[in-house]
Design a protein around this motif. Structure first.
Motif, PDB file in Angstrom:
ATOM      1  N   GLN A  52       7.259  -5.198   5.655  1.00 40.49           N
ATOM      2  CA  GLN A  52       6.042  -4.946   6.369  1.00 40.49           C
ATOM      3  C   GLN A  52       5.605  -5.466   7.527  1.00 40.49           C
ATOM      4  O   GLN A  52       5.846  -7.018   7.282  1.00 40.49           O
ATOM      5  N   LYS A 105       2.093  -6.268  10.001  1.00 43.07           N
ATOM      6  CA  LYS A 105       0.719  -5.838  10.139  1.00 43.07           C
ATOM      7  C   LYS A 105       0.232  -6.612  11.466  1.00 43.07           C
ATOM      8  O   LYS A 105       0.665  -7.878  11.571  1.00 43.07           O
ATOM      9  N   GLY A 156      -0.445  -1.272  11.158  1.00 42.84           N
ATOM     10  CA  GLY A 156       0.917  -2.011  10.398  1.00 42.84           C
ATOM     11  C   GLY A 156       1.908  -0.788  10.396  1.00 42.84           C
ATOM     12  O   GLY A 156       1.779   0.366  10.551  1.00 42.84           O
ATOM     13  N   GLU A 172       5.584  -0.050   7.851  1.00 44.00           N
ATOM     14  CA  GLU A 172       6.403  -0.361   6.570  1.00 44.00           C
ATOM     15  C   GLU A 172       7.602   0.238   6.388  1.00 44.00           C
ATOM     16  O   GLU A 172       7.555   1.371   6.693  1.00 44.00           O
ATOM     17  N   LYS A 173       8.749  -0.194   5.818  1.00 50.66           N
ATOM     18  CA  LYS A 173       9.843   0.387   5.525  1.00 50.66           C
ATOM     19  C   LYS A 173      10.359  -0.053   4.221  1.00 50.66           C
ATOM     20  O   LYS A 173      10.213  -1.219   3.888  1.00 50.66           O
ATOM     21  N   SER A 174      10.752   0.813   3.364  1.00 51.19           N
ATOM     22  CA  SER A 174      11.370   0.477   2.047  1.00 51.19           C
ATOM     23  C   SER A 174      12.466   1.565   1.761  1.00 51.19           C
ATOM     24  O   SER A 174      12.310   2.580   2.152  1.00 51.19           O
ATOM     25  N   ASN A 228       9.213   5.434   5.261  1.00 53.25           N
ATOM     26  CA  ASN A 228       8.609   4.728   6.544  1.00 53.25           C
ATOM     27  C   ASN A 228       7.185   5.084   6.743  1.00 53.25           C
ATOM     28  O   ASN A 228       6.952   6.185   6.677  1.00 53.25           O
ATOM     29  N   SER A 271       3.097  -7.545  -1.869  1.00 49.34           N
ATOM     30  CA  SER A 271       3.852  -7.921  -0.701  1.00 49.34           C
ATOM     31  C   SER A 271       3.595  -9.523  -0.674  1.00 49.34           C
ATOM     32  O   SER A 271       2.561 -10.178  -0.920  1.00 49.34           O
TER      33      SER A 271
END
Length: 197
Positions: free
Chosen positions: A58, A60, A74, A76-78, A97, A191
Protein backbone atom coordinates in the motif's frame (compact mmCIF):
# COMPACT_ATOMS: atom_id res chain seq x y z
CA UNK A 1 -21.50 51.00 35.31
CA UNK A 2 -18.17 52.70 34.66
CA UNK A 3 -16.44 50.27 37.08
CA UNK A 4 -18.02 47.26 35.32
CA UNK A 5 -16.80 48.53 31.96
CA UNK A 6 -13.26 48.99 33.28
CA UNK A 7 -13.34 45.50 34.86
CA UNK A 8 -14.54 43.99 31.58
CA UNK A 9 -11.74 45.73 29.63
CA UNK A 10 -9.13 44.60 32.18
CA UNK A 11 -10.26 40.96 32.09
CA UNK A 12 -10.44 41.03 28.28
CA UNK A 13 -6.91 42.40 27.97
CA UNK A 14 -5.57 39.72 30.35
CA UNK A 15 -7.36 36.89 28.53
CA UNK A 16 -6.31 38.00 25.06
CA UNK A 17 -2.72 38.66 26.09
CA UNK A 18 -2.27 34.96 26.96
CA UNK A 19 -0.24 32.95 24.47
CA UNK A 20 -2.56 30.91 22.27
CA UNK A 21 -1.82 28.26 19.69
CA UNK A 22 -4.47 28.50 17.05
CA UNK A 23 -4.91 25.41 14.92
CA UNK A 24 -4.30 26.08 11.26
CA UNK A 25 -4.89 24.36 7.97
CA UNK A 26 -1.67 22.94 6.61
CA UNK A 27 -0.95 21.34 3.21
CA UNK A 28 2.02 19.00 3.03
CA UNK A 29 2.26 15.35 2.01
CA UNK A 30 3.44 12.62 4.36
CA UNK A 31 4.14 9.48 2.32
CA UNK A 32 3.76 5.93 3.68
CA UNK A 33 4.95 2.82 1.85
CA UNK A 34 4.09 -0.53 3.44
CA UNK A 35 3.57 -4.25 2.94
CA UNK A 36 0.07 -5.44 3.82
CA UNK A 37 -1.70 -8.71 4.53
CA UNK A 38 -5.48 -9.10 4.60
CA UNK A 39 -6.97 -12.01 6.55
CA UNK A 40 -10.48 -12.72 5.24
CA UNK A 41 -13.07 -14.41 7.41
CA UNK A 42 -16.75 -15.32 7.48
CA UNK A 43 -19.14 -17.20 5.22
CA UNK A 44 -18.23 -15.61 1.88
CA UNK A 45 -16.46 -16.22 -1.41
CA UNK A 46 -13.15 -14.48 -0.61
CA UNK A 47 -12.76 -16.29 2.71
CA UNK A 48 -13.82 -19.79 1.58
CA UNK A 49 -12.77 -19.98 -2.07
CA UNK A 50 -9.28 -18.56 -1.51
CA UNK A 51 -6.37 -18.70 0.86
CA UNK A 52 -7.37 -16.84 4.02
CA UNK A 53 -4.54 -14.31 3.61
CA UNK A 54 -3.73 -12.03 0.71
CA UNK A 55 -0.35 -10.32 0.47
CA UNK A 56 0.42 -6.99 -1.16
CA UNK A 57 1.51 -3.40 -0.68
CA UNK A 58 0.00 0.00 0.00
CA UNK A 59 0.97 3.61 -0.56
CA UNK A 60 -0.71 6.32 1.51
CA UNK A 61 -0.36 10.09 1.66
CA UNK A 62 -1.94 12.29 4.30
CA UNK A 63 -1.72 15.72 2.72
CA UNK A 64 -4.27 17.97 4.49
CA UNK A 65 -3.71 18.65 8.20
CA UNK A 66 -5.80 20.61 10.71
CA UNK A 67 -4.75 20.54 14.34
CA UNK A 68 -4.34 16.76 15.01
CA UNK A 69 -6.61 15.69 12.14
CA UNK A 70 -5.24 14.49 8.80
CA UNK A 71 -7.04 13.79 5.54
CA UNK A 72 -5.43 11.73 2.81
CA UNK A 73 -5.71 9.09 0.14
CA UNK A 74 -4.09 5.79 -0.66
CA UNK A 75 -3.89 2.85 -3.01
CA UNK A 76 -3.57 -0.82 -2.17
CA UNK A 77 -2.89 -3.93 -4.24
CA UNK A 78 -2.87 -7.53 -3.04
CA UNK A 79 -3.13 -11.06 -4.43
CA UNK A 80 -5.05 -14.03 -3.08
CA UNK A 81 -4.63 -17.60 -4.37
CA UNK A 82 -7.74 -19.64 -5.25
CA UNK A 83 -7.96 -22.90 -3.27
CA UNK A 84 -11.49 -24.13 -4.06
CA UNK A 85 -12.01 -24.32 -7.83
CA UNK A 86 -15.65 -25.33 -7.40
CA UNK A 87 -16.16 -21.79 -6.02
CA UNK A 88 -13.44 -19.88 -7.86
CA UNK A 89 -13.92 -21.42 -11.27
CA UNK A 90 -11.11 -21.80 -13.77
CA UNK A 91 -8.81 -19.18 -12.24
CA UNK A 92 -5.57 -19.30 -10.24
CA UNK A 93 -5.78 -16.09 -8.21
CA UNK A 94 -7.70 -12.92 -7.49
CA UNK A 95 -6.02 -9.53 -7.56
CA UNK A 96 -7.56 -6.91 -5.29
CA UNK A 97 -7.06 -3.20 -6.09
CA UNK A 98 -8.32 -0.41 -3.84
CA UNK A 99 -8.31 3.38 -3.75
CA UNK A 100 -9.30 4.97 -0.44
CA UNK A 101 -9.81 8.27 1.35
CA UNK A 102 -9.02 8.32 5.04
CA UNK A 103 -9.37 10.60 8.05
CA UNK A 104 -7.08 10.11 11.05
CA UNK A 105 -6.50 11.76 14.42
CA UNK A 106 -2.98 11.89 15.87
CA UNK A 107 -2.45 11.09 19.56
CA UNK A 108 1.13 11.62 20.79
CA UNK A 109 2.11 9.15 23.52
CA UNK A 110 5.73 10.28 23.96
CA UNK A 111 8.56 11.89 21.98
CA UNK A 112 8.91 8.83 19.73
CA UNK A 113 5.53 7.09 19.58
CA UNK A 114 2.14 8.24 18.38
CA UNK A 115 -1.05 6.44 17.42
CA UNK A 116 -3.71 7.58 14.98
CA UNK A 117 -7.23 6.12 14.94
CA UNK A 118 -8.39 6.11 11.32
CA UNK A 119 -11.62 5.77 9.33
CA UNK A 120 -11.51 5.04 5.61
CA UNK A 121 -13.84 4.75 2.64
CA UNK A 122 -13.07 3.80 -0.93
CA UNK A 123 -13.55 1.65 -3.96
CA UNK A 124 -12.36 -1.89 -4.60
CA UNK A 125 -12.07 -4.03 -7.71
CA UNK A 126 -11.38 -7.75 -7.91
CA UNK A 127 -9.77 -9.18 -11.03
CA UNK A 128 -9.66 -12.95 -11.50
CA UNK A 129 -6.56 -14.15 -13.29
CA UNK A 130 -5.18 -17.41 -14.65
CA UNK A 131 -2.09 -18.07 -16.77
CA UNK A 132 -1.51 -14.37 -17.42
CA UNK A 133 -5.08 -13.74 -18.63
CA UNK A 134 -7.91 -11.94 -16.86
CA UNK A 135 -11.23 -13.80 -16.69
CA UNK A 136 -13.51 -11.78 -14.44
CA UNK A 137 -14.05 -8.42 -12.84
CA UNK A 138 -16.00 -7.26 -9.79
CA UNK A 139 -16.24 -3.76 -8.32
CA UNK A 140 -17.61 -2.32 -5.13
CA UNK A 141 -17.00 -0.25 -2.02
CA UNK A 142 -14.97 -0.73 1.12
CA UNK A 143 -15.25 0.73 4.62
CA UNK A 144 -12.53 0.56 7.26
CA UNK A 145 -11.76 1.35 10.89
CA UNK A 146 -8.26 0.98 12.28
CA UNK A 147 -5.28 2.45 14.06
CA UNK A 148 -1.86 3.58 12.82
CA UNK A 149 1.25 3.24 15.00
CA UNK A 150 4.21 5.50 14.17
CA UNK A 151 7.59 5.18 15.89
CA UNK A 152 9.88 8.05 14.91
CA UNK A 153 13.29 7.00 13.61
CA UNK A 154 14.42 10.59 12.93
CA UNK A 155 12.83 13.92 11.98
CA UNK A 156 12.17 12.70 8.43
CA UNK A 157 10.94 9.12 8.89
CA UNK A 158 9.02 6.80 11.18
CA UNK A 159 8.42 3.06 11.41
CA UNK A 160 4.76 2.60 10.46
CA UNK A 161 2.28 -0.16 11.23
CA UNK A 162 -1.48 -0.41 11.00
CA UNK A 163 -4.18 -2.81 12.06
CA UNK A 164 -7.71 -2.36 10.77
CA UNK A 165 -11.04 -4.01 10.10
CA UNK A 166 -12.37 -3.68 6.54
CA UNK A 167 -15.82 -4.45 5.20
CA UNK A 168 -16.26 -5.01 1.45
CA UNK A 169 -19.52 -4.59 -0.47
CA UNK A 170 -19.29 -5.84 -4.05
CA UNK A 171 -21.67 -5.64 -7.02
CA UNK A 172 -21.61 -9.19 -8.34
CA UNK A 173 -24.50 -10.38 -10.47
CA UNK A 174 -25.78 -13.58 -8.96
CA UNK A 175 -28.99 -15.24 -7.81
CA UNK A 176 -30.82 -13.85 -4.78
CA UNK A 177 -29.73 -16.66 -2.46
CA UNK A 178 -26.00 -16.04 -3.15
CA UNK A 179 -25.93 -12.22 -2.97
CA UNK A 180 -24.52 -12.08 0.54
CA UNK A 181 -22.07 -14.90 -0.17
CA UNK A 182 -20.49 -13.23 -3.22
CA UNK A 183 -21.09 -9.56 -2.42
CA UNK A 184 -20.06 -9.23 1.23
CA UNK A 185 -16.70 -9.86 2.83
CA UNK A 186 -14.65 -8.94 5.90
CA UNK A 187 -10.94 -8.79 6.59
CA UNK A 188 -8.48 -7.88 9.30
CA UNK A 189 -5.59 -6.00 7.68
CA UNK A 190 -2.09 -5.63 9.09
CA UNK A 191 0.58 -3.50 7.44
CA UNK A 192 4.19 -2.62 8.16
CA UNK A 193 6.36 -0.03 6.46
CA UNK A 194 8.01 3.40 6.59
CA UNK A 195 6.38 6.81 6.81
CA UNK A 196 8.27 9.79 5.36
CA UNK A 197 7.53 13.33 6.62
Amino acid sequence: MKNLTLLFLLISSIVYSQKKTNPKLDFHPDITIAFITNSYFGDNYLAQGHQKQSVGFQIKSDWLHYDNFSLGFGVEKSTQKVTDFSLGGNIDKTNSNSAILFLSYKITLNSKLCISPEASYGGIELRQKSGGKFYGYQAGRRYGLGTNFNFELNKNAALYSNISYNYYQLNTRTTEEFIDYFNRSNAISVSLGIKFY
